[in-house]
Every structure is written in structure tokens, then in C-alpha cells.
Scaffold this motif. Sequence first.
Motif, PDB file in Angstrom:
ATOM      1  N   LEU B  25       0.856  -1.177   0.000  1.00 10.33           N
ATOM      2  CA  LEU B  25       0.000   0.000   0.000  1.00 10.33           C
ATOM      3  C   LEU B  25       0.896   1.233   0.000  1.00 10.33           C
ATOM      4  O   LEU B  25       1.803   1.347   0.819  1.00 10.33           O
ATOM      5  CB  LEU B  25      -0.889  -0.031   1.253  1.00 10.33           C
ATOM      6  CG  LEU B  25      -2.038   0.954   1.341  1.00 10.33           C
ATOM      7  CD1 LEU B  25      -3.027   0.750   0.219  1.00 10.33           C
ATOM      8  CD2 LEU B  25      -2.747   0.795   2.672  1.00 10.33           C
ATOM      9  N   ASN B  26       0.648   2.105  -0.929  1.00  7.04           N
ATOM     10  CA  ASN B  26       1.409   3.355  -0.958  1.00  7.04           C
ATOM     11  C   ASN B  26       0.656   4.423  -0.183  1.00  7.04           C
ATOM     12  O   ASN B  26      -0.445   4.806  -0.557  1.00  7.04           O
ATOM     13  CB  ASN B  26       1.590   3.830  -2.390  1.00  7.04           C
ATOM     14  CG  ASN B  26       2.805   3.221  -3.023  1.00  7.04           C
ATOM     15  OD1 ASN B  26       3.904   3.384  -2.498  1.00  7.04           O
ATOM     16  ND2 ASN B  26       2.614   2.495  -4.098  1.00  7.04           N
ATOM     17  N   ILE B  27       1.238   4.856   0.920  1.00  8.94           N
ATOM     18  CA  ILE B  27       0.658   5.982   1.647  1.00  8.94           C
ATOM     19  C   ILE B  27       1.383   7.219   1.124  1.00  8.94           C
ATOM     20  O   ILE B  27       2.524   7.460   1.459  1.00  8.94           O
ATOM     21  CB  ILE B  27       0.864   5.833   3.165  1.00  8.94           C
ATOM     22  CG1 ILE B  27       0.343   4.491   3.655  1.00  8.94           C
ATOM     23  CG2 ILE B  27       0.203   6.982   3.902  1.00  8.94           C
ATOM     24  CD1 ILE B  27      -1.138   4.326   3.636  1.00  8.94           C
ATOM     25  N   GLY B  28       0.734   7.972   0.305  1.00  6.71           N
ATOM     26  CA  GLY B  28       1.390   9.105  -0.308  1.00  6.71           C
ATOM     27  C   GLY B  28       2.000   8.733  -1.625  1.00  6.71           C
ATOM     28  O   GLY B  28       1.838   7.612  -2.059  1.00  6.71           O
ATOM     29  N   HIS B  31      -1.406  11.997   0.135  1.00  4.00           N
ATOM     30  CA  HIS B  31      -2.275  11.357   1.128  1.00  4.00           C
ATOM     31  C   HIS B  31      -2.500  12.355   2.250  1.00  4.00           C
ATOM     32  O   HIS B  31      -1.581  13.057   2.640  1.00  4.00           O
ATOM     33  CB  HIS B  31      -1.595  10.080   1.639  1.00  4.00           C
ATOM     34  CG  HIS B  31      -2.456   9.290   2.597  1.00  4.00           C
ATOM     35  ND1 HIS B  31      -2.544   9.626   3.932  1.00  4.00           N
ATOM     36  CD2 HIS B  31      -3.256   8.218   2.430  1.00  4.00           C
ATOM     37  CE1 HIS B  31      -3.377   8.774   4.525  1.00  4.00           C
ATOM     38  NE2 HIS B  31      -3.811   7.913   3.637  1.00  4.00           N
ATOM     39  N   PRO B  32      -3.732  12.405   2.781  1.00  2.00           N
ATOM     40  CA  PRO B  32      -4.032  13.443   3.774  1.00  2.00           C
ATOM     41  C   PRO B  32      -3.160  13.386   5.022  1.00  2.00           C
ATOM     42  O   PRO B  32      -3.011  14.394   5.696  1.00  2.00           O
ATOM     43  CB  PRO B  32      -5.495  13.156   4.149  1.00  2.00           C
ATOM     44  CG  PRO B  32      -6.023  12.240   3.135  1.00  2.00           C
ATOM     45  CD  PRO B  32      -4.890  11.583   2.452  1.00  2.00           C
ATOM     46  N   ALA B  33      -2.604  12.215   5.343  1.00  2.00           N
ATOM     47  CA  ALA B  33      -1.861  12.116   6.595  1.00  2.00           C
ATOM     48  C   ALA B  33      -0.399  12.481   6.435  1.00  2.00           C
ATOM     49  O   ALA B  33       0.335  12.511   7.409  1.00  2.00           O
ATOM     50  CB  ALA B  33      -1.978  10.712   7.168  1.00  2.00           C
ATOM     51  N   GLU B 136      -5.640  14.238  12.473  1.00  2.00           N
ATOM     52  CA  GLU B 136      -5.345  12.930  11.886  1.00  2.00           C
ATOM     53  C   GLU B 136      -6.051  11.811  12.618  1.00  2.00           C
ATOM     54  O   GLU B 136      -6.308  10.757  12.055  1.00  2.00           O
ATOM     55  CB  GLU B 136      -3.841  12.685  11.905  1.00  2.00           C
ATOM     56  CG  GLU B 136      -3.226  13.095  10.613  1.00  2.00           C
ATOM     57  CD  GLU B 136      -1.898  13.745  10.815  1.00  2.00           C
ATOM     58  OE1 GLU B 136      -1.084  13.201  11.554  1.00  2.00           O
ATOM     59  OE2 GLU B 136      -1.683  14.814  10.232  1.00  2.00           O
ATOM     60  N   VAL B 374      -1.195   6.022  11.233  1.00  2.00           N
ATOM     61  CA  VAL B 374      -1.490   7.448  11.114  1.00  2.00           C
ATOM     62  C   VAL B 374      -1.202   8.166  12.440  1.00  2.00           C
ATOM     63  O   VAL B 374      -0.637   9.260  12.454  1.00  2.00           O
ATOM     64  CB  VAL B 374      -2.955   7.654  10.690  1.00  2.00           C
ATOM     65  CG1 VAL B 374      -3.299   9.112  10.657  1.00  2.00           C
ATOM     66  CG2 VAL B 374      -3.184   7.038   9.338  1.00  2.00           C
TER      67      VAL B 374
END
Lengths: 326, 389
Positions: B25-28, B31-33, B136, B374
Amino acid sequence: MLAELPWALEAGLKAACVLAAFLTLPLALGQLEHKLMGHMQGRLGPMEAGPHGLGQLVADGIKFAQKEDVTPAAADRPVFRLAPAVALVPYLVALSAIPVAATWVAVDVPASLLLVLAVTSVGVIGTLMAGWGSGNKYSLLGGLRAGAQLVSYELPLVLAAASVAMAAGTLSLTGIVQEWSWWWLVWQAPAAAVFLAASVAELQRTPFDAPVADSEIVFGPLTEYTGLRFAFFLLAEYAGMVLMALLFTVLFLGGWRGPWDDAGGGVVGVLWTLLKATAVAVGFLWLRVAWPRVREDQLQRFAWLVLLPLALVQLAITGAGVVVLG
Amino acid sequence: MSSRDVDVTLGAAGVGGLSTTEMVLNIGPQHPATHGVLRLRITADGERITAAEPVIGYMHRGAEKLFEVRDYRQIMVLANRHDWLSAFNNEVGVALTVEHLLEMEVPERATWARTLLCELGRVLNHLMFLGSYPHELGAITPMFYSFREREEIQAVMEEYSGGRMHFMATRVGGLLHDLPEGWLDRVDAAVSTVRSRLPDLTGLVLGNEILQGRTRGIGVLDLDTVLAYGVSGPIARASGLDVDLRRDEPYLAYGELFGEDGPGRVVTREAGDCYARLDVLVEQIQVSLDLVEACTARLRDLGPGPISSRLPKKLKVPAGEHYCASENPLGLNGYYLVSRGDTVPHRLKLRSASFNNVQVLREMLPGTVVADMVAILGSMFFVVGDIDK
């Protein structure tokens, strides 16, 4: 009330009224949320569209209608496109069985409580379909979170409602309100608390909004939705709030019955119902302003270790009360 | 793959004999966080994270290379942009480095005014994270409360410097100009307003049971890891590392403020979890407000005087090298200046706080769930510009 009209005309009129309420009440609630959140947070909320920003939701609706309706290439096309309808329609059906005054109910079926609870739980499938059909990892996580959450909160919700039904000796919502008297506020207080908590979880509102957590999984099942389909999901959320607030009013707050006048028929009764339901809905909104969200394992623990035992204890109390008083 | 990946038996693996696969999973970077363009590449088994890798560089602007073609006044512009939430503290860091190499004396008034502005900057920075971190975790209101307090401080900072974010008020040898008439009183008023309303915000954040449930015992960072990764600032102090350059290697007027009877004190916590990190921020705001009041009192006592040294038309720094570190709001911020006697630095190496602080995510994230990811990410209090430089 409308008994002298031909059957088809009566049904048509009632359906139109329910549809009108279904389209306006969520908007009114949305408007209330804009303003209430704004003032609680020391700001005004949207002010530009119309007097005091009253047209903001209409403007939002126009914006959503104008947006492109995108279906991602990786999505399961029919499932993805059907999901918003599956999420939305159950609330419309449920709303038609909710009495807002003694004679003001569109469809007065004998076991209306059962019907409402059964129909609202269909909405989950819409969320699951959206989560699975979007072909997006965030949506998948959100959809599974939603599924797990709604399954666990369904039970305390039903048990709390069952307690009231047991106390009233009927599954008809109209019958429950007629049986209701003020001291049920104390007798059924634990059930009311369980029902309120469980309905917030059913609605996926803060603090139980982990399935659509924007800062974690980017709105979960809604990530890939745009335009009108996204608007339908939003409408479903607010229609759900309206429905849950009305249901709470009918079950625990005596519906259309005011403190002085027990007649309850007619417009005054409707106003009492709306007033009480608005107070409950404001409670939902207030939670969103004041609290962060809990983690899924925390909310599962809360459902199974706090709400479920509490609901069972309430059932026992209600049972004892019915035996002693009955 | 490290041995930790083998240890993780949570998640769905093996449930009912079903075979499961891990998902990447790519966070960013969007991404809002991630507050900008940090990217985390996480491997997840269901919701359980088995490996996490920060991928940085999406906002690399070549600050260090640009330092080499700017004169010493122009460098300030770049310096207050790498960590845009500690802009004034960065400017002062560069100015101090250059002044040390020049062996230049700075007027006392300038030193105290710089200290004051640094501490106001620290309050601004901490208030920002006090608002964004609960956001967050799903709480939307603290942001508005914190911005209400920030606005008080912003107003006085803006009155002095004209800027709201990139103040550009520091010059080599002092400050831009003298303090405006009656400004110190307005600073005191802003400080007392913020102090009186701060309990609203901290009650909403630290006092909330859900927030405590989300942060206590989550993302525990032990002291050994802190030392191994060079983590600094409030994050390190929340893990019990009792280091604060304001006390340990005093610069500006901190020697006196953190001295025997001074109002300064170093805030530490032992738990090392997300809650401790947030708690450190809250108390550091209180300390900084105390320091600001001490500075305004001292500036009143000092009376009028010069606030800047005269500089030559062409400022050339004698050949040599010097490293100067300062305690920025987010941690140790250092500039290593190599001069060859020119009007521009030969090399100006930047040691930024967020860069080191974020590296430790690789150690902290495996074994946690996405929701905690997060919570942990937000509690590392980073600025992406400070990571990517």
C-alpha cells in the motif's frame, strides 16, 4: 385519515410525501451541521450562497450533478455503479414505516419495528459493494472495516430495540408510542444509551467513523466515487441520521407525545417528533465536533464488552418490569 | 527482510486455513496524513503492517546547492523555507553560524529580541501540530482552536517582520529593524491571551478519553532507538532523552534563561508513546510563553540601543569552517559552513531535524495497524520540506 380516497391515489400521495421528506430532511440536517459546526468551532460556516449560506447545499448538489461520473477501469462495473442505490434505498423504505404522529405514517404495518431494523441493515451491503467493487486498496480496507463494524453493532441495536418492544408488548412503532409513558425514560435509559451508541456506529459517524476515516484510508469505500454517485452516498449518510434520530424519538422519547397534551394527532404531534428528533440529531453532530475516532479493535471491544452486556442486562430489567407490572 | 517480519503472526494469516497474501500500500506521496509529499511504502497483511519504508525526495529543492550561489543575506530566504514552521529559528541558525565565523559581536538587544522571536516561533510551531495531530485522529475542532491562538502570535510577529510565515527578520549582525513602539506590550498581551485560552485546547486534546486511548502505549520509541537514529527535539525528550541545546549548549540569551533562577526548563517524559510526545509539546508551549515574558521584561530593562551591527558593503566571511546547531522546535537544526573567504559559502551543509526523526518510522511502524500508522506518523511532528531540503 385518507381512508375515503381511492387506494391508488392514497398510496401515490403518501409515497410523494415520504419522498419529499426523504429529500428535504437530510438537506435540512446537512444545513444544520454546516452552521452548528461552524459556530461550535468559532467560525461562520458557508455564508456566500444565499442568505446566511442557506443555499450552500443546493450549490453543492449542483456541483455534484455537474461532475463527471467516473468508473475506474479496475472497478467491478455493475457492482460499483449499483452500490450507491443499495446504500440509499433502504433508508427510503424505512422512513415510510416511521410514524411522525399518531395517524401520520405512510405504511402502518403490524411489525413496523422489525421492518425498519431489517431494512436499514441492508444498507451495509451497499457499503461493502462499494468497498469491494472499487478495485482500490483503500476502499477494500474501508469496506471490510464497515462490514465488521456494522455486523457487531447490529446486535446491541436490535437488543436495545427489543427491550422497548418487550416493554410495550408490541412490535408496532405506533403501538410503542401509545404504550410509552414518561418513566420509561429512566426504565429504558440503558437501552437508550446502547441504541444511541450503536446507531452512531451504524451511521459510521464520529467517533465510529473508522470505515471512512479520511486521514487514514481516504474515505474508504467512497474513495473512487465522484459526482452524483458520491452525492447519493452522502445523502444516504444524512438520511440515515434522520432515520435513526426519528427511530430513537419513537422508541425512547415518546414520539409525538408532548409533556402536556396526550392527544398527539395532527400537526402538533409532528412538531414534537421533529423537535425531539432534531435534538437527537444535534447530538450526532456534536459528537463529530468534539471527538476523535476510535480504532476498529477498540470499537469492536466496545460493542462486545460494553454495549452487548448492557443491552442484555436491560432486557432482564425490562423482563422483570413487565412481569411485575404486567 | 528483517526477523520482525517473521514474528508478526497477527492479521488474517492462517485463519481457517485460508491462504492470504500481503498487499503493498502506498501511503502518499498524495495522502491526507502525510502533510505534503512524504511517501510511505507499507506492506500490509490485512490491516497489520509488516514492513514500512519512507520514500523521500518528492520535495527536494536542492537547498544546499542553492546556498552556494547566494550571498549571506540571500541565504536566509532559503533557510527559512526548509522547515517552514520554524522559519525564524532557521534564520537565526544561519545568522549565528556566519557570525561565529566572522567572530562578530551582536548587540545585546538584538540577542534578546532574537530569543523572543525564536520562542514565539516555537509556540507557533507547536500550536500547529497540536491542531493537526488530533485532526489525523479524526478530531476536527482542535485545529480551529489552535489557529485562534496562533493568530494572536502571528499578529505580533507580523507587526514586527511584515511576514506571516517567512519572516525574513534576521540579518547577519542583528535584526532587520528596531522593535516598534509599544510592541513589547502587545507581545505580553498576546502571550497572556494565549495562556488563558490554552486550557480549552489542551482539555479538548489531552483530556479526551478517545484520544488517550488512541495514543497511550502506541508508537513507543525507546531511548536506544532514539540514540541510534539521532532523533532529537520533543520526540526524543518524550522518550526520556534529557537533551536541549538551549540549556546544554546555550546560544542567544538561553544561557541566562536556562540558568539558576531562569524560567527555562527542559520538558521530558519517560513513556515515549504518542501521548507523551503530544504532552511534551503542550508543556513546551507553556515554557516558551514563560521565556517570551522573561525576554520582554529584559528588553524593557535594556532600554533603547542598537539592534544590529554595521556590516561592510560586501560581506565576506574569512576562510574556515564552523558547525552551529540550535534547538529548533522540531529538534536539532545545524548548519555546517565552509567558507573560502568569498561572499558566498563554499559549502553549507544542513542537518535538519525532521530528516532524522522520520527515518525511525521504519522501526516503529511494523507490527502496527493502519490506524495506528497514522497516529504514529502524525506524532513524529515532521515538515516535509525539512526532510527533503
